[in-house]
Design a protein around this motif. Structure first.
Motif, PDB file in Angstrom:
ATOM      1  N   MET A 140       0.872  -1.156   0.000  1.00 13.67           N
ATOM      2  CA  MET A 140       0.000   0.000   0.000  1.00 13.67           C
ATOM      3  C   MET A 140       0.915   1.212   0.000  1.00 13.67           C
ATOM      4  O   MET A 140       1.968   1.199   0.644  1.00 13.67           O
ATOM      5  N   SER A 141       0.552   2.267  -0.717  1.00 16.54           N
ATOM      6  CA  SER A 141       1.404   3.453  -0.761  1.00 16.54           C
ATOM      7  C   SER A 141       1.556   4.039   0.641  1.00 16.54           C
ATOM      8  O   SER A 141       0.699   3.872   1.507  1.00 16.54           O
ATOM      9  N   HIS A 142       2.657   4.730   0.852  1.00 15.88           N
ATOM     10  CA  HIS A 142       2.945   5.274   2.187  1.00 15.88           C
ATOM     11  C   HIS A 142       1.840   6.221   2.651  1.00 15.88           C
ATOM     12  O   HIS A 142       1.402   6.170   3.809  1.00 15.88           O
ATOM     13  N   LEU A 143       1.391   7.104   1.778  1.00 15.38           N
ATOM     14  CA  LEU A 143       0.351   8.063   2.140  1.00 15.38           C
ATOM     15  C   LEU A 143      -0.932   7.341   2.535  1.00 15.38           C
ATOM     16  O   LEU A 143      -1.609   7.722   3.495  1.00 15.38           O
ATOM     17  N   HIS A 144      -1.253   6.288   1.808  1.00 20.61           N
ATOM     18  CA  HIS A 144      -2.444   5.502   2.105  1.00 20.61           C
ATOM     19  C   HIS A 144      -2.270   4.753   3.427  1.00 20.61           C
ATOM     20  O   HIS A 144      -3.219   4.630   4.215  1.00 20.61           O
ATOM     21  N   ARG A 145      -1.083   4.249   3.681  1.00 20.77           N
ATOM     22  CA  ARG A 145      -0.816   3.574   4.956  1.00 20.77           C
ATOM     23  C   ARG A 145      -1.066   4.526   6.117  1.00 20.77           C
ATOM     24  O   ARG A 145      -1.632   4.148   7.143  1.00 20.77           O
ATOM     25  N   GLN A 146      -0.603   5.763   5.963  1.00 19.61           N
ATOM     26  CA  GLN A 146      -0.795   6.737   7.024  1.00 19.61           C
ATOM     27  C   GLN A 146      -2.277   6.959   7.317  1.00 19.61           C
ATOM     28  O   GLN A 146      -2.679   7.043   8.486  1.00 19.61           O
ATOM     29  N   CYS A 147      -3.082   7.077   6.271  1.00 17.50           N
ATOM     30  CA  CYS A 147      -4.519   7.286   6.461  1.00 17.50           C
ATOM     31  C   CYS A 147      -5.156   6.119   7.206  1.00 17.50           C
ATOM     32  O   CYS A 147      -5.917   6.312   8.158  1.00 17.50           O
ATOM     33  N   CYS A 148      -4.862   4.911   6.766  1.00 20.73           N
ATOM     34  CA  CYS A 148      -5.464   3.724   7.382  1.00 20.73           C
ATOM     35  C   CYS A 148      -4.987   3.560   8.821  1.00 20.73           C
ATOM     36  O   CYS A 148      -5.763   3.184   9.712  1.00 20.73           O
ATOM     37  N   ALA A 149      -3.721   3.839   9.065  1.00 18.31           N
ATOM     38  CA  ALA A 149      -3.174   3.717  10.407  1.00 18.31           C
ATOM     39  C   ALA A 149      -3.770   4.765  11.345  1.00 18.31           C
ATOM     40  O   ALA A 149      -4.157   4.448  12.481  1.00 18.31           O
ATOM     41  N   ALA A 150      -3.844   6.008  10.893  1.00 21.60           N
ATOM     42  CA  ALA A 150      -4.405   7.072  11.724  1.00 21.60           C
ATOM     43  C   ALA A 150      -5.870   6.801  12.038  1.00 21.60           C
ATOM     44  O   ALA A 150      -6.349   7.099  13.136  1.00 21.60           O
ATOM     45  N   PHE A 151      -6.597   6.233  11.081  1.00 21.00           N
ATOM     46  CA  PHE A 151      -8.004   5.909  11.314  1.00 21.00           C
ATOM     47  C   PHE A 151      -8.131   4.879  12.441  1.00 21.00           C
ATOM     48  O   PHE A 151      -9.006   4.995  13.308  1.00 21.00           O
ATOM     49  N   LEU A 152      -7.270   3.876  12.449  1.00 21.81           N
ATOM     50  CA  LEU A 152      -7.302   2.867  13.505  1.00 21.81           C
ATOM     51  C   LEU A 152      -7.026   3.496  14.867  1.00 21.81           C
ATOM     52  O   LEU A 152      -7.698   3.173  15.856  1.00 21.81           O
ATOM     53  N   VAL A 153      -6.055   4.400  14.922  1.00 20.18           N
ATOM     54  CA  VAL A 153      -5.619   4.972  16.200  1.00 20.18           C
ATOM     55  C   VAL A 153      -6.567   6.056  16.683  1.00 20.18           C
ATOM     56  O   VAL A 153      -6.989   6.069  17.843  1.00 20.18           O
ATOM     57  N   ARG A 154      -6.933   6.987  15.806  1.00 17.94           N
ATOM     58  CA  ARG A 154      -7.670   8.171  16.238  1.00 17.94           C
ATOM     59  C   ARG A 154      -9.173   7.990  16.219  1.00 17.94           C
ATOM     60  O   ARG A 154      -9.878   8.605  17.034  1.00 17.94           O
ATOM     61  N   ASP A 155      -9.677   7.180  15.300  1.00 19.70           N
ATOM     62  CA  ASP A 155     -11.120   7.014  15.207  1.00 19.70           C
ATOM     63  C   ASP A 155     -11.617   5.728  15.870  1.00 19.70           C
ATOM     64  O   ASP A 155     -12.619   5.748  16.577  1.00 19.70           O
ATOM     65  N   LEU A 156     -10.923   4.633  15.656  1.00 20.56           N
ATOM     66  CA  LEU A 156     -11.309   3.388  16.323  1.00 20.56           C
ATOM     67  C   LEU A 156     -10.720   3.302  17.722  1.00 20.56           C
ATOM     68  O   LEU A 156     -11.193   2.514  18.539  1.00 20.56           O
ATOM     69  N   ARG A 157      -9.671   4.081  17.976  1.00 21.96           N
ATOM     70  CA  ARG A 157      -9.017   4.143  19.282  1.00 21.96           C
ATOM     71  C   ARG A 157      -8.549   2.763  19.743  1.00 21.96           C
ATOM     72  O   ARG A 157      -8.609   2.416  20.929  1.00 21.96           O
ATOM     73  N   LEU A 158      -8.084   1.982  18.793  1.00 21.01           N
ATOM     74  CA  LEU A 158      -7.516   0.671  19.093  1.00 21.01           C
ATOM     75  C   LEU A 158      -6.032   0.797  19.390  1.00 21.01           C
ATOM     76  O   LEU A 158      -5.359   1.703  18.876  1.00 21.01           O
ATOM     77  N   ASP A 159      -5.533  -0.095  20.192  1.00 21.74           N
ATOM     78  CA  ASP A 159      -4.104  -0.146  20.518  1.00 21.74           C
ATOM     79  C   ASP A 159      -3.307  -0.096  19.214  1.00 21.74           C
ATOM     80  O   ASP A 159      -3.432  -0.963  18.344  1.00 21.74           O
TER      81      ASP A 159
END
Length: 391
Positions: A140-159
């Motif tokens: 996955m492109s780096h920019l896309h990885r950042q979006c998916c990762a931030a969504f997990l952390v900031r919106d789903l608030r998962l570890d």
């Protein structure tokens, strides 16, 4: 050399490079070979220097650096930055607080939420496309990885370590320093953000997953390649499918500021004025339509929740001035009354153009009013008079 592809390179993290060649689709794809030592960063730069001498930008001493070759150099330098940083961070890189000692966040380990994120079933098309691409290709492109990762952390608030471990298991270009370093350095909130109320729990806050597709997937080709269930929708709705089953409620400001809990990319806060002219800085909260309520938009034969998941967290309808989007795009092909949070001339690739929005000057007029025409639809109780939204 054979395809002369280097001028198309836009930088893995250059979120302000839009168009057909952007950070989502115009990478070098050299990362697996760099990760496994099949090629070195110095070998890459040696070829880049040769390219500059032969085909680079003309200068006083012949040919030299170009914007794209300099970006590639910077990205390789950042790989070294993370590698050397791990020597300082040591085992803190793998702990919940990360190398900056972040505290005060309530982390969840909800396996159901994690599975929806991992499988690309979050109800947010840009996130889902990235996660499905990762599962199918290991990339996955780096920019896309950042979006998916931030969504997990900031919106789903998962570890955040659950996400880092999943990337570790899937990525064909995995290295501990690049993977865990990016999660800890770019995605995990810094202590200053926690102090200002990050994360926001009332609605989605990783606004890049809502805004960046407008310019980084401007014809939605990448997203629809991985989400075939949305291909029957107009691009406007395929980007925001929740509008087929929801109603707008309250207009809020989303323009970033220093230590803002919204937008994970810090560069957005520094360059907003000149890089995001197409984003007026507001968005609408939404609620799912119930009973006899009429959804904001209609899509014949499509039902949210059956054909595509409902959003895993409350989404936002981000206001966009299509007339100022800096790339050729496919937006604005649906009736204007179904998308009051967007205005301006439809894109050249829009499937259809409504008469109101195609009229010369109409989009510019709405943009100049800065949303005041929508403000009159607000009710005293904080809701929205939907009959007046299209006025």
């Amino acid at each position: 050399w054979d395809t002369d592809g280097l001028p198309k390179y836009k930088g893995a993290t250059e979120s302000f490079n839009h168009g057909d060649n952007n950070a989502v689709n115009a990478g070098t794809r050299l990362s697996p070979w760099l990760a496994f030592g099949c090629i070195t960063a110095r070998a890459v730069m040696e070829e880049v220097r040769k390219y500059e001498r032969v085909r680079g930008k003309p200068g006083g001493d012949g040919r030299g650096k170009t914007t794209t070759t300099y970006r590639l150099y910077k990205e390789l330098i950042f790989r070294d930055f993370l590698r050397f940083s791990t020597l300082v961070w040591k085992t803190s890189l793998f702990k919940i607080g990360g190398p900056f000692g972040t505290t005060g966040l309530e982390w969840r380990r909800d396996q159901g939420l994690f599975d929806r994120w991992r499988e690309g079933q979050t109800g947010f098309p840009f996130v889902d496309a990235g996660m499905r691409e990762l599962a199918a290709t290991g990339y996955m492109s780096h920019l896309h990885r950042q979006c998916c990762a931030a969504f997990l952390v900031r919106d789903l608030r998962l570890d955040w370590r659950m996400g880092a471990e999943h990337f570790e298991a899937c990525l064909v270009d995995y290295t501990p320093d690049a993977n865990w370093g990016n999660w800890a350095y770019r995605i995990l909130q810094r202590p200053c953000l926690v102090a200002t109320g990050c994360p926001v729990k009332e609605h989605a806050t990783t606004l890049e997953v809502l805004a960046w597709p407008v310019v980084h997937d401007a014809r939605l080709e990448h997203t629809l390649a991985w989400l075939p269930e949305l291909r029957g929708l107009p691009p406007d709705l395929a980007r925001e499918p929740w509008r087929t089953a929801s109603c707008p409620r309250r207009r809020i400001e989303v323009k970033p500021y220093r230590d803002s809990p919204q937008w994970f990319c810090s560069a957005n806060r520094a360059t907003w004025q000149y890089e995001y002219a197409w984003l007026p800085g507001h968005a609408w909260t939404v609620k799912m339509a119930t009973g006899g309520e009429q959804p904001q938009a209609s899509a014949k034969g499509f039902r949210l929740g059956r054909d595509y998941p409902e959003p895993i967290v409350p989404p936002l309808n981000v206001e966009v001035d299509y007339g100022r989007v800096p790339v050729d795009h496919a937006w604005g092909g649906t009736p204007a009354e179904e998308r009051p949070h967007t205005w301006g001339r439809p894109g050249r690739h829009a499937a259809t153009c409504t008469a109101v929005e195609a009229e010369e000057g109409r989009g510019a007029e709405r943009g100049a009013r800065g949303g005041r025409w929508r403000q009159k639809a607000a009710r005293p109780d904080g809701g929205v008079d939907e009959r007046r939204l299209g006025a």
